[in-house]
Write an enzyme that holds these catalytic residues in place. Structure first.
Site, mmCIF file in Angstrom:
data_model
loop_
_atom_site.group_PDB
_atom_site.id
_atom_site.type_symbol
_atom_site.label_atom_id
_atom_site.label_comp_id
_atom_site.label_asym_id
_atom_site.label_seq_id
_atom_site.Cartn_x
_atom_site.Cartn_y
_atom_site.Cartn_z
ATOM 1 N N ASN A 53 -0.282 -6.303 -2.988
ATOM 2 C CA ASN A 53 -0.243 -6.293 -4.445
ATOM 3 C C ASN A 53 1.019 -5.593 -4.954
ATOM 4 O O ASN A 53 1.613 -4.772 -4.274
ATOM 5 C CB ASN A 53 -1.490 -5.583 -4.991
ATOM 6 C CG ASN A 53 -1.535 -4.122 -4.568
ATOM 7 O OD1 ASN A 53 -0.897 -3.270 -5.171
ATOM 8 N ND2 ASN A 53 -2.293 -3.825 -3.518
ATOM 9 N N LYS A 100 22.323 -13.128 4.815
ATOM 10 C CA LYS A 100 23.223 -11.977 4.781
ATOM 11 C C LYS A 100 22.410 -10.681 4.742
ATOM 12 O O LYS A 100 21.288 -10.653 4.224
ATOM 13 C CB LYS A 100 24.135 -12.040 3.554
ATOM 14 C CG LYS A 100 25.134 -13.183 3.575
ATOM 15 C CD LYS A 100 25.954 -13.230 2.304
ATOM 16 C CE LYS A 100 26.898 -12.025 2.213
ATOM 17 N NZ LYS A 100 27.773 -12.131 1.012
ATOM 18 N N LYS A 181 -7.112 8.615 -5.191
ATOM 19 C CA LYS A 181 -5.813 8.594 -5.868
ATOM 20 C C LYS A 181 -5.943 8.001 -7.263
ATOM 21 O O LYS A 181 -6.686 7.050 -7.480
ATOM 22 C CB LYS A 181 -4.798 7.779 -5.061
ATOM 23 C CG LYS A 181 -3.377 7.835 -5.639
ATOM 24 C CD LYS A 181 -2.353 7.238 -4.686
ATOM 25 C CE LYS A 181 -2.293 5.745 -4.744
ATOM 26 N NZ LYS A 181 -1.190 5.198 -3.906
ATOM 27 N N MET A 182 -5.167 8.564 -8.205
ATOM 28 C CA MET A 182 -5.125 8.075 -9.581
ATOM 29 C C MET A 182 -3.678 7.926 -10.026
ATOM 30 O O MET A 182 -2.757 8.509 -9.439
ATOM 31 C CB MET A 182 -5.864 9.029 -10.519
ATOM 32 C CG MET A 182 -5.269 10.432 -10.554
ATOM 33 S SD MET A 182 -6.050 11.525 -11.758
ATOM 34 C CE MET A 182 -5.282 10.931 -13.276
ATOM 35 N N LYS A 183 -3.500 7.116 -11.075
ATOM 36 C CA LYS A 183 -2.176 6.888 -11.637
ATOM 37 C C LYS A 183 -1.831 7.946 -12.675
ATOM 38 O O LYS A 183 -2.702 8.444 -13.402
ATOM 39 C CB LYS A 183 -2.108 5.495 -12.275
ATOM 40 C CG LYS A 183 -2.401 4.363 -11.315
ATOM 41 C CD LYS A 183 -1.417 4.327 -10.163
ATOM 42 C CE LYS A 183 -1.660 3.129 -9.270
ATOM 43 N NZ LYS A 183 -0.707 3.059 -8.139
ATOM 44 N N ASP A 212 0.019 9.312 -8.531
ATOM 45 C CA ASP A 212 1.051 8.311 -8.275
ATOM 46 C C ASP A 212 1.710 7.907 -9.589
ATOM 47 O O ASP A 212 1.056 7.364 -10.475
ATOM 48 C CB ASP A 212 0.400 7.092 -7.601
ATOM 49 C CG ASP A 212 1.380 5.983 -7.278
ATOM 50 O OD1 ASP A 212 2.591 6.171 -7.474
ATOM 51 O OD2 ASP A 212 0.916 4.922 -6.814
ATOM 52 N N ALA A 213 3.037 8.151 -9.700
ATOM 53 C CA ALA A 213 3.787 7.824 -10.912
ATOM 54 C C ALA A 213 4.445 6.460 -10.848
ATOM 55 O O ALA A 213 5.065 6.025 -11.822
ATOM 56 C CB ALA A 213 4.848 8.890 -11.176
ATOM 57 N N ASN A 214 4.372 5.780 -9.710
ATOM 58 C CA ASN A 214 4.920 4.426 -9.553
ATOM 59 C C ASN A 214 6.388 4.326 -9.968
ATOM 60 O O ASN A 214 6.823 3.333 -10.551
ATOM 61 C CB ASN A 214 4.088 3.406 -10.321
ATOM 62 C CG ASN A 214 2.753 3.146 -9.655
ATOM 63 O OD1 ASN A 214 1.715 3.614 -10.125
ATOM 64 N ND2 ASN A 214 2.751 2.429 -8.539
ATOM 65 N N GLU A 238 3.207 11.299 -5.751
ATOM 66 C CA GLU A 238 3.788 10.076 -5.201
ATOM 67 C C GLU A 238 4.799 9.403 -6.120
ATOM 68 O O GLU A 238 4.563 9.269 -7.320
ATOM 69 C CB GLU A 238 2.649 9.092 -4.892
ATOM 70 C CG GLU A 238 3.101 7.755 -4.354
ATOM 71 C CD GLU A 238 1.936 6.837 -4.025
ATOM 72 O OE1 GLU A 238 2.149 5.616 -3.947
ATOM 73 O OE2 GLU A 238 0.795 7.338 -3.837
ATOM 74 N N GLU A 264 6.921 2.997 -0.624
ATOM 75 C CA GLU A 264 6.263 1.690 -0.671
ATOM 76 C C GLU A 264 7.179 0.596 -1.215
ATOM 77 O O GLU A 264 6.931 -0.590 -0.977
ATOM 78 C CB GLU A 264 4.998 1.746 -1.515
ATOM 79 C CG GLU A 264 5.220 1.891 -3.012
ATOM 80 C CD GLU A 264 3.936 1.897 -3.811
ATOM 81 O OE1 GLU A 264 3.725 0.934 -4.572
ATOM 82 O OE2 GLU A 264 3.144 2.836 -3.670
ATOM 83 N N HIS A 321 1.329 1.796 2.139
ATOM 84 C CA HIS A 321 0.821 1.210 0.901
ATOM 85 C C HIS A 321 0.167 -0.143 1.207
ATOM 86 O O HIS A 321 0.445 -0.763 2.228
ATOM 87 C CB HIS A 321 2.004 1.004 -0.051
ATOM 88 C CG HIS A 321 1.769 0.024 -1.149
ATOM 89 N ND1 HIS A 321 2.042 -1.332 -1.012
ATOM 90 C CD2 HIS A 321 1.303 0.177 -2.404
ATOM 91 C CE1 HIS A 321 1.759 -1.956 -2.134
ATOM 92 N NE2 HIS A 321 1.310 -1.075 -3.000
ATOM 93 N N SER A 341 -6.478 2.287 0.742
ATOM 94 C CA SER A 341 -7.644 1.411 0.605
ATOM 95 C C SER A 341 -7.913 1.171 -0.871
ATOM 96 O O SER A 341 -7.795 2.089 -1.691
ATOM 97 C CB SER A 341 -8.874 2.051 1.257
ATOM 98 O OG SER A 341 -10.054 1.341 0.935
ATOM 99 N N TYR A 342 -8.246 -0.071 -1.213
ATOM 100 C CA TYR A 342 -8.665 -0.415 -2.570
ATOM 101 C C TYR A 342 -10.123 -0.845 -2.518
ATOM 102 O O TYR A 342 -10.419 -2.025 -2.271
ATOM 103 C CB TYR A 342 -7.802 -1.544 -3.127
ATOM 104 C CG TYR A 342 -6.372 -1.150 -3.382
ATOM 105 C CD1 TYR A 342 -6.018 -0.479 -4.548
ATOM 106 C CD2 TYR A 342 -5.379 -1.435 -2.451
ATOM 107 C CE1 TYR A 342 -4.698 -0.102 -4.780
ATOM 108 C CE2 TYR A 342 -4.063 -1.068 -2.676
ATOM 109 C CZ TYR A 342 -3.727 -0.401 -3.839
ATOM 110 O OH TYR A 342 -2.428 -0.037 -4.062
#
Length: 388
Positions: A53, A100, A181-183, A212-214, A238, A264, A321, A341-342
């Site tokens: 994902n 390349k 984990k949370m965002k 996780d701040a992505n 993260e 990731e 990830h 894991s989701y």
């Protein structure tokens, strides 16, 4: 032996959820079937793969470049020295012909998806779980079937208040996870702190939270969050900034002594090496999240693991990830530190084979040939539609 046909299909994994950077309302993935001429139980052996994902399906790249290269190659050039099985390394080299170096963002996803299907076929032809095959070929011969897993969730969702976030995290704990984990980064720092404290209030002794701040933050924001997060005993902080901003990651260590995680969105051994060289990552506490399905597959991941060892890093610091069974097999076969894991999201592609239970954030890998997709009923039914 030879590959008879390679099929691909784009499928939706859309959801109203969002993280700090993207929403998933139009998200897709690619599903691949590699059909061989090896017959077992009256049917051809088929290897399956899909991309993780967060990156869209890559069907056009597969159809225009990678599938034709494999199908036009001399079949004898794609098998191992025994002639009895496919050789993933030779097939990888075939796919990369006339490419390349550099530019890893989308090409690496297409190749990683196909690489997964090839390894699934290889292990099925060998009549072994992929993790056991990997342990024998590249490890010490002994697979470590008990794997650490954590529950990823905590997305921003329309109408989802703190109560629903807490209920979500309780549900993961109730299902056997001790690390969740949370965002963060999709709201103000003050609001994110309120959300973090709300989740921490439902955790018990021995249970931990990742955030996780992505990749959302600039330097100043990443530092402000680091200072605020330091008061909490988090499992990790993260991907604070852009994945290629190694300077930001390096500077952040001066403000956040606790564990951090990233990687990731690095899609090659070379980019992973730059993170290790210049990102200030600490081999005694930080975590690396390279995802083989997004980064040219296991063939490239093996190069990345070799690079990490050369720089003094243990494979046990890698927790990929993606939440897919391919990384679970790599973890068991090559000694990684665990896997994402989701439990509820991105179905049917996330999760474990049916009957696998989580206890204290650990699972035991079942003895299924290949990656183990056949053990997950809702997933294998979708896969078999492609190969029928």
């Amino acid at each position: 032996m030879r590959i008879v046909e390679i099929r691909e299909k784009t499928l939706p994994i859309s959801s109203p959820i969002r993280n700090a950077y993207i929403d998933f309302s139009k998200m897709t993935l690619s599903l691949v079937a590699v059909i061989t001429d090896v017959i077992r139980d009256g049917k051809p052996v088929v290897g399956y793969g899909f991309n993780s994902n967060g990156r869209y399906g890559q069907g056009m790249l597969m159809r225009e470049r990678f599938i034709p290269r494999i199908m036009e190659a001399d079949p004898a050039s794609l098998v191992d020295d025994t002639g009895a099985n496919l050789d993933p390394h030779r097939i990888w080299n075939c796919m990369f012909t006339n490419e390349k170096p550099g530019g890893h963002g989308e090409r690496s996803v297409a190749m990683g998806t196909m690489d997964m299907a090839i390894w699934d076929a290889v292990a099925k032809i060998a009549e072994k779980p992929l993790y056991q095959l990997l342990a024998e070929r590249y490890g010490d011969g002994q697979a470590k079937r008990e794997i650490f897993v954590y529950a990823a969730g905590g997305y921003y969702y329309p109408g989802k208040g703190l109560d629903k976030l807490q209920d979500e995290m309780r549900s993961y704990i109730d299902r056997g996870y001790s690390v969740v984990k949370m965002k963060i980064g999709g709201d103000s720092l003050a609001e994110d702190q309120r959300r973090i404290e709300g989740v921490l209030s439902v955790l018990q002794d021995g249970q931990r939270l990742c955030v996780d701040a992505n990749g959302r933050f600039d330097m100043d924001t990443a530092i402000a969050y680091a200072k605020a997060l330091g008061q909490y005993d988090l499992f990790w902080y993260e991907e604070a900034g852009d994945p290629l901003d190694y300077e930001l990651q390096s500077i952040l260590r001066s403000y956040y002594p606790n564990p951090m995680a990233t990687g990731e969105n690095l899609f090659s051994m070379q980019d992973a090496r730059n993170l290790i060289r210049y990102g200030g990552m600490r081999a005694d506490r930080d975590w690396l999240q390279f995802d083989c399905a997004l980064s040219y597959g296991l063939v490239e991941y093996l190069r990345t693991l070799d690079m990490l060892r050369e720089h003094g890093w243990s494979p046990a610091r890698c927790i990929p990830h993606g939440g897919h069974q391919m990384s679970l097999n790599i973890a068991a076969g090559l000694g990684l530190g665990g896997n994402e894991s989701y439990p509820d999201l991105f179905q049917p592609f996330g999760g474990f084979p049916d009957g696998v239970e989580v206890k204290d954030s650990r699972i035991v890998m079942p003895e299924l040939a290949g990656i183990g997709f056949e053990g997950k009923a809702n997933l294998i039914s979708v896969m078999r539609e492609l190969s029928a």
